[in-house]
Design an enzyme around this catalytic site. Sequence first.
Site, PDB file in Angstrom:
ATOM      1  N   ARG A 187      -3.173  10.546   1.540  1.00 39.78           N
ATOM      2  CA  ARG A 187      -4.156  11.192   2.407  1.00 39.78           C
ATOM      3  C   ARG A 187      -4.614  12.482   1.750  1.00 39.78           C
ATOM      4  O   ARG A 187      -3.773  13.263   1.305  1.00 39.78           O
ATOM      5  CB  ARG A 187      -3.432  11.518   3.704  1.00 39.78           C
ATOM      6  CG  ARG A 187      -4.255  11.382   4.922  1.00 39.78           C
ATOM      7  CD  ARG A 187      -3.412  11.719   6.118  1.00 39.78           C
ATOM      8  NE  ARG A 187      -2.881  10.563   6.807  1.00 39.78           N
ATOM      9  CZ  ARG A 187      -1.821  10.614   7.603  1.00 39.78           C
ATOM     10  NH1 ARG A 187      -1.171  11.742   7.774  1.00 39.78           N
ATOM     11  NH2 ARG A 187      -1.406   9.529   8.211  1.00 39.78           N
TER      12      ARG A 187
ATOM     13  N   ARG B  44      18.769   8.941   4.294  1.00 38.17           N
ATOM     14  CA  ARG B  44      18.145   9.921   5.183  1.00 38.17           C
ATOM     15  C   ARG B  44      19.140  10.476   6.182  1.00 38.17           C
ATOM     16  O   ARG B  44      20.183   9.872   6.432  1.00 38.17           O
ATOM     17  CB  ARG B  44      16.938   9.334   5.899  1.00 38.17           C
ATOM     18  CG  ARG B  44      17.181   8.027   6.618  1.00 38.17           C
ATOM     19  CD  ARG B  44      15.854   7.398   7.061  1.00 38.17           C
ATOM     20  NE  ARG B  44      16.070   6.190   7.844  1.00 38.17           N
ATOM     21  CZ  ARG B  44      15.093   5.431   8.328  1.00 38.17           C
ATOM     22  NH1 ARG B  44      13.839   5.754   8.119  1.00 38.17           N
ATOM     23  NH2 ARG B  44      15.364   4.351   9.019  1.00 38.17           N
TER      24      ARG B  44
ATOM     25  N   ASP C 258       7.651  -4.281  13.294  1.00 41.03           N
ATOM     26  CA  ASP C 258       7.731  -3.037  14.056  1.00 41.03           C
ATOM     27  C   ASP C 258       7.816  -3.415  15.529  1.00 41.03           C
ATOM     28  O   ASP C 258       7.493  -4.547  15.912  1.00 41.03           O
ATOM     29  CB  ASP C 258       6.484  -2.178  13.795  1.00 41.03           C
ATOM     30  CG  ASP C 258       6.709  -1.208  12.639  1.00 41.03           C
ATOM     31  OD1 ASP C 258       7.864  -0.814  12.397  1.00 41.03           O
ATOM     32  OD2 ASP C 258       5.718  -0.846  11.977  1.00 41.03           O
TER      33      ASP C 258
ATOM     34  N   GLU D 281      22.329   7.838   7.020  1.00 40.67           N
ATOM     35  CA  GLU D 281      22.091   6.395   6.907  1.00 40.67           C
ATOM     36  C   GLU D 281      22.373   5.942   5.470  1.00 40.67           C
ATOM     37  O   GLU D 281      21.700   6.372   4.543  1.00 40.67           O
ATOM     38  CB  GLU D 281      20.630   6.137   7.287  1.00 40.67           C
ATOM     39  CG  GLU D 281      20.318   4.713   7.589  1.00 40.67           C
ATOM     40  CD  GLU D 281      18.895   4.559   8.150  1.00 40.67           C
ATOM     41  OE1 GLU D 281      18.585   5.148   9.203  1.00 40.67           O
ATOM     42  OE2 GLU D 281      18.096   3.869   7.503  1.00 40.67           O
TER      43      GLU D 281
ATOM     44  N   ARG E 177       0.868  -1.170   0.000  1.00 29.91           N
ATOM     45  CA  ARG E 177       0.000   0.000   0.000  1.00 29.91           C
ATOM     46  C   ARG E 177       0.900   1.212   0.000  1.00 29.91           C
ATOM     47  O   ARG E 177       2.006   1.165   0.524  1.00 29.91           O
ATOM     48  CB  ARG E 177      -0.810   0.068   1.299  1.00 29.91           C
ATOM     49  CG  ARG E 177      -1.916  -0.932   1.443  1.00 29.91           C
ATOM     50  CD  ARG E 177      -2.615  -0.774   2.796  1.00 29.91           C
ATOM     51  NE  ARG E 177      -1.695  -0.508   3.900  1.00 29.91           N
ATOM     52  CZ  ARG E 177      -1.626   0.636   4.573  1.00 29.91           C
ATOM     53  NH1 ARG E 177      -2.432   1.630   4.298  1.00 29.91           N
ATOM     54  NH2 ARG E 177      -0.759   0.792   5.555  1.00 29.91           N
TER      55      ARG E 177
ATOM     56  N   TYR F  70      10.298  -8.450   8.736  1.00 31.18           N
ATOM     57  CA  TYR F  70      10.354  -7.125   9.311  1.00 31.18           C
ATOM     58  C   TYR F  70       9.226  -6.977  10.319  1.00 31.18           C
ATOM     59  O   TYR F  70       8.060  -7.213  10.001  1.00 31.18           O
ATOM     60  CB  TYR F  70      10.236  -6.023   8.241  1.00 31.18           C
ATOM     61  CG  TYR F  70      10.295  -4.674   8.917  1.00 31.18           C
ATOM     62  CD1 TYR F  70      11.513  -4.091   9.228  1.00 31.18           C
ATOM     63  CD2 TYR F  70       9.131  -4.025   9.335  1.00 31.18           C
ATOM     64  CE1 TYR F  70      11.586  -2.896   9.928  1.00 31.18           C
ATOM     65  CE2 TYR F  70       9.194  -2.832  10.044  1.00 31.18           C
ATOM     66  CZ  TYR F  70      10.419  -2.275  10.319  1.00 31.18           C
ATOM     67  OH  TYR F  70      10.484  -1.102  11.026  1.00 31.18           O
TER      68      TYR F  70
ATOM     69  N   ARG G 116      19.610  -6.816   3.763  1.00 33.57           N
ATOM     70  CA  ARG G 116      20.171  -5.544   3.352  1.00 33.57           C
ATOM     71  C   ARG G 116      20.793  -4.931   4.606  1.00 33.57           C
ATOM     72  O   ARG G 116      20.211  -5.029   5.704  1.00 33.57           O
ATOM     73  CB  ARG G 116      19.025  -4.658   2.831  1.00 33.57           C
ATOM     74  CG  ARG G 116      19.471  -3.421   2.135  1.00 33.57           C
ATOM     75  CD  ARG G 116      19.940  -3.681   0.726  1.00 33.57           C
ATOM     76  NE  ARG G 116      20.302  -2.413   0.107  1.00 33.57           N
ATOM     77  CZ  ARG G 116      21.386  -2.238  -0.628  1.00 33.57           C
ATOM     78  NH1 ARG G 116      22.202  -3.240  -0.881  1.00 33.57           N
ATOM     79  NH2 ARG G 116      21.645  -1.073  -1.160  1.00 33.57           N
TER      80      ARG G 116
HETATM   81  P1  FAD Z   1      16.852  -7.269  17.677  1.00 29.96           P
HETATM   82  O1  FAD Z   1      16.555  -5.950  18.258  1.00 29.96           O
HETATM   83  O2  FAD Z   1      17.714  -7.324  16.481  1.00 29.96           O
HETATM   84  O3  FAD Z   1      17.508  -8.160  18.822  1.00 29.96           O
HETATM   85  C1  FAD Z   1      18.150  -9.389  18.548  1.00 29.96           C
HETATM   86  C2  FAD Z   1      19.343  -9.481  19.472  1.00 29.96           C
HETATM   87  O4  FAD Z   1      19.880 -10.801  19.393  1.00 29.96           O
HETATM   88  C3  FAD Z   1      20.477  -8.533  19.090  1.00 29.96           C
HETATM   89  O5  FAD Z   1      20.832  -7.741  20.196  1.00 29.96           O
HETATM   90  C4  FAD Z   1      21.612  -9.461  18.690  1.00 29.96           C
HETATM   91  O6  FAD Z   1      22.872  -8.955  19.045  1.00 29.96           O
HETATM   92  C5  FAD Z   1      21.279 -10.713  19.472  1.00 29.96           C
HETATM   93  N1  FAD Z   1      21.845 -11.927  18.877  1.00 29.96           N
HETATM   94  C6  FAD Z   1      21.706 -12.359  17.600  1.00 29.96           C
HETATM   95  N2  FAD Z   1      22.380 -13.516  17.420  1.00 29.96           N
HETATM   96  C7  FAD Z   1      22.956 -13.812  18.613  1.00 29.96           C
HETATM   97  C8  FAD Z   1      23.788 -14.871  19.052  1.00 29.96           C
HETATM   98  N3  FAD Z   1      24.194 -15.853  18.218  1.00 29.96           N
HETATM   99  N4  FAD Z   1      24.216 -14.873  20.354  1.00 29.96           N
HETATM  100  C9  FAD Z   1      23.844 -13.897  21.196  1.00 29.96           C
HETATM  101  N5  FAD Z   1      23.057 -12.845  20.819  1.00 29.96           N
HETATM  102  C10 FAD Z   1      22.629 -12.817  19.547  1.00 29.96           C
HETATM  103  N6  FAD Z   1      10.169  -0.370  14.577  1.00 29.96           N
HETATM  104  C11 FAD Z   1       9.227   0.527  14.953  1.00 29.96           C
HETATM  105  O7  FAD Z   1       8.217   0.152  15.554  1.00 29.96           O
HETATM  106  N7  FAD Z   1       9.392   1.859  14.673  1.00 29.96           N
HETATM  107  C12 FAD Z   1      10.486   2.349  14.018  1.00 29.96           C
HETATM  108  O8  FAD Z   1      10.582   3.547  13.789  1.00 29.96           O
HETATM  109  C13 FAD Z   1      11.472   1.399  13.617  1.00 29.96           C
HETATM  110  N8  FAD Z   1      12.577   1.830  12.959  1.00 29.96           N
HETATM  111  C14 FAD Z   1      13.504   0.916  12.556  1.00 29.96           C
HETATM  112  C15 FAD Z   1      14.627   1.386  11.875  1.00 29.96           C
HETATM  113  C16 FAD Z   1      15.586   0.491  11.416  1.00 29.96           C
HETATM  114  C17 FAD Z   1      16.788   0.996  10.672  1.00 29.96           C
HETATM  115  C18 FAD Z   1      15.399  -0.898  11.636  1.00 29.96           C
HETATM  116  C19 FAD Z   1      16.396  -1.895  11.108  1.00 29.96           C
HETATM  117  C20 FAD Z   1      14.303  -1.372  12.337  1.00 29.96           C
HETATM  118  C21 FAD Z   1      13.338  -0.463  12.805  1.00 29.96           C
HETATM  119  N9  FAD Z   1      12.235  -0.878  13.543  1.00 29.96           N
HETATM  120  C22 FAD Z   1      11.282   0.026  13.915  1.00 29.96           C
HETATM  121  C23 FAD Z   1      12.051  -2.307  13.890  1.00 29.96           C
HETATM  122  C24 FAD Z   1      12.627  -2.663  15.278  1.00 29.96           C
HETATM  123  O9  FAD Z   1      14.010  -2.421  15.291  1.00 29.96           O
HETATM  124  C25 FAD Z   1      12.328  -4.150  15.570  1.00 29.96           C
HETATM  125  O10 FAD Z   1      10.951  -4.388  15.617  1.00 29.96           O
HETATM  126  C26 FAD Z   1      12.894  -4.684  16.896  1.00 29.96           C
HETATM  127  O11 FAD Z   1      14.073  -4.078  17.275  1.00 29.96           O
HETATM  128  C27 FAD Z   1      13.082  -6.183  16.763  1.00 29.96           C
HETATM  129  O12 FAD Z   1      13.473  -6.743  17.999  1.00 29.96           O
HETATM  130  P2  FAD Z   1      14.112  -8.208  18.016  1.00 29.96           P
HETATM  131  O13 FAD Z   1      14.244  -8.595  19.449  1.00 29.96           O
HETATM  132  O14 FAD Z   1      13.361  -9.098  17.119  1.00 29.96           O
HETATM  133  O15 FAD Z   1      15.539  -8.063  17.306  1.00 29.96           O
END
Ligand code: FAD
Length: 369
Positions: free
Chosen positions: A178, A282, A351, A302, A174, A349, A251
């Site tokens: 707006r 950005r 949020d 970035e 989408r 992906y 990526r």
């Molecule tokens: P992560 O935060 O990646 O945590 C996974 C952790 O596991 C990491 O700390 C990593 O080091 C650890 N790990 C991995 N493998 C191992 C291993 N083998 N041993 C030990 N530790 C390990 N969401 C929003 O709602 N709003 C936003 O504005 C937004 N902006 C974003 C901008 C960017 C550039 C990106 C990439 C994402 C964005 N997000 C946003 C999404 C958000 O970052 C994620 O939803 C969230 O952080 C995911 O949490 P997670 O626990 O799945 O993963």
Amino acid sequence: MSTKEYDFLIVGSGLFGSVFAYEANKIGKKCLVIDSRKNLGGNVYCEKMEDITVHKYGPHIFHTNDKKIWDYVNQFVSFNNYIHTPVSNSNGNLYNLPFNMNTFKQLWGVESPEKAIEIINNQINEFGFKNPKNLEQQALSLVGKDLYLLLIKQFTEKQWGRKAENLPASIIKRLPVRFTFDNNYFNDKYQGIPIGGYNKLIEGLLKGIEVKTNCNFFDDRAYFETISDCIVFTGKIDEYYNFKYGKLEYRSLRFETELLDVKDFQSNAMVNYNDANIPYTRIIEHKHFEFGEQPTTIITKEFPEEWSTKKEAFYPINDEKNNSSYLKYKKLSKNSNVIFGGRLAEYKYYDMHQVIASALNKFKKKNAL
Ligand code: FAD
């Protein structure tokens, strides 16, 4: 009764791992949380520089429509009233996002929704496709030629490192358009930035729980597999299975952060750079996330990059090849008693509000609460 040292070993201290650990600890389960990074919190980790909270792994704006999730995070930290209103620089001109009457006024000089709708519909009729086969065709079919060429094509190609004709249509399901003068990027009811940064949220979730940073599961897998009744794994699922079905692709991003001796650099938290000849997508000016009045400012550029195993994996490339490998890994994971959760283990992906909801659901399911 278990003879193991921990009920749960949680690999990864991002939002998924931290929420799971909090819930388990609350019902008296003993947890160990390990993270290969030097800091806790995964991608929401922030650092203070010049008294400004810097989002180290990209800008994070919390938004949700789900009151339960909003109340959940507010237990640990209060949120400010930041509203996300990014702008996009194209050919040196600034346009409001998401596409709204301000954008249409800047682009075509129109002030009435009827006129804007007419222009967009005419362009969709002329350039759109009944069954879009790639991102270019999809975008032309959703918003027409002008918005696509000025504000989507070059930005998206930079972001993904591929021509829009070679990107799957599914990347853009989408395109919010707006027909009011409203620059609020999100439609959600709740939105904001934690006061004092996301670290407060993570500290609240992990309070009283044993954690180890600089600790990679794969550095001592044999040991880690013996110490708990259940592993919650939030790292890469393909790595967990020794890349049996090949490597899942991502990526990557590179961040360049600068301290500038000015009070205000761009008057907004986020400015997108659309043009192909500018290598970054950005610029983030962190102080605007918290209405900072500091005398200096911190900005982060970035740069999207090709991913390799030595780099941070940011966005999954959910094309046919990767999705089909992921499904094979997912099938394997069904027969294991490891809980796979979060963006890397589920190769999607998420949020923040979604990953929190997913952790709460998986915790409930595991404990049949
Ligand atoms: P992560 O935060 O990646 O945590 C996974 C952790 O596991 C990491 O700390 C990593 O080091 C650890 N790990 C991995 N493998 C191992 C291993 N083998 N041993 C030990 N530790 C390990 N969401 C929003 O709602 N709003 C936003 O504005 C937004 N902006 C974003 C901008 C960017 C550039 C990106 C990439 C994402 C964005 N997000 C946003 C999404 C958000 O970052 C994620 O939803 C969230 O952080 C995911 O949490 P997670 O626990 O799945 O993963």
